[in-house]
Design a protein around this motif. Sequence first.
Motif, mmCIF file in Angstrom:
data_model
loop_
_atom_site.group_PDB
_atom_site.id
_atom_site.type_symbol
_atom_site.label_atom_id
_atom_site.label_comp_id
_atom_site.label_asym_id
_atom_site.label_seq_id
_atom_site.Cartn_x
_atom_site.Cartn_y
_atom_site.Cartn_z
ATOM 1 N N UNK A 124 0.830 -1.203 0.000
ATOM 2 C CA UNK A 124 0.000 0.000 0.000
ATOM 3 C C UNK A 124 0.869 1.259 0.000
ATOM 4 N N UNK A 125 0.243 2.392 -0.288
ATOM 5 C CA UNK A 125 0.925 3.678 -0.155
ATOM 6 C C UNK A 125 -0.065 4.696 0.387
ATOM 7 N N UNK A 126 0.471 5.809 0.885
ATOM 8 C CA UNK A 126 -0.353 6.885 1.439
ATOM 9 C C UNK A 126 0.203 8.226 0.964
ATOM 10 N N UNK A 127 -0.696 9.177 0.701
ATOM 11 C CA UNK A 127 -0.283 10.515 0.324
ATOM 12 C C UNK A 127 -0.595 11.499 1.453
ATOM 13 N N UNK A 128 0.342 12.411 1.690
ATOM 14 C CA UNK A 128 0.193 13.417 2.730
ATOM 15 C C UNK A 128 0.268 14.803 2.079
ATOM 16 N N UNK A 129 -0.872 15.485 1.880
ATOM 17 C CA UNK A 129 -0.884 16.791 1.214
ATOM 18 C C UNK A 129 -0.436 17.924 2.142
ATOM 19 N N UNK A 130 0.309 18.875 1.553
ATOM 20 C CA UNK A 130 0.795 20.032 2.296
ATOM 21 C C UNK A 130 0.759 21.256 1.389
ATOM 22 N N UNK A 131 0.296 22.376 1.936
ATOM 23 C CA UNK A 131 0.347 23.651 1.227
ATOM 24 C C UNK A 131 1.640 24.358 1.631
#
Length: 238
Positions: free
Chosen positions: A122-129
């Motif tokens: 699996x993979x996970x995305x971590x969004x950041x501005x």
Amino acid sequence: MNVSSRIALAAGVAASSVVLLSGTAFAHVGVEPQGEAAKGGYATVNFKVPNERDNASTVKLEVTLPTDTPMASVMPQPVPGWTVKVDKAKLAKPLDMHGKKITEAPSKITWTADGSKIGPGQFQQFPVSLGQLPENADKLVFKALQTYDNKEVVRWIEEPKDGAPEPEAPAPVLKLSAATGDHHAGGSTAAKGHDTEKNAESAAASTDTTARVLGVGGILVGAAGVAFGVLAGRRRSA
């Protein structure tokens, strides 16, 4: 074993090696922009974290922010099942942002599993501005640490060099595009909306003009029909 069989076996082994090596080369922590990451502007990026282990799950990600090109605004988007913390550090040289002196800036982001994990396969995305992005740099390097629930820590800290082979544990690199002239988030969207509005107005004006031309043409055709009818009636009467 004949020659054909040996060639087929060798080809199969070579293909398998390529697949395995490709998987190893690309299965690392990376960063990708959502849209454009222009110099001097603001951008939302995703830190993509794949799980490389078959018998362990990822439970923490630590991302170190560049200190030579600090950013005053770093805002993570909440990710279900994960807590996030942004650490700040004093700046050796204060930043001038919108006429205000900034003496400290975010230095590290830490995501910790809280009811969720990144399991095998699996993979996970971590969004950041992020912003304001530097104007005098072509890329940003984010060194990262990936921690598994078996206490193993993988250090993605090697900076890739242009023209050199990719290191075994490359750090995530965000490439910056040329400045757009609009340093605020959503500027390009507003410009597109303005262009769309202008196009709609032009289309409406063109439609109105066409309708008027057709209306005048219809009146002329109708008048000609009436005149023809009158003449035909006179001829029959004669």
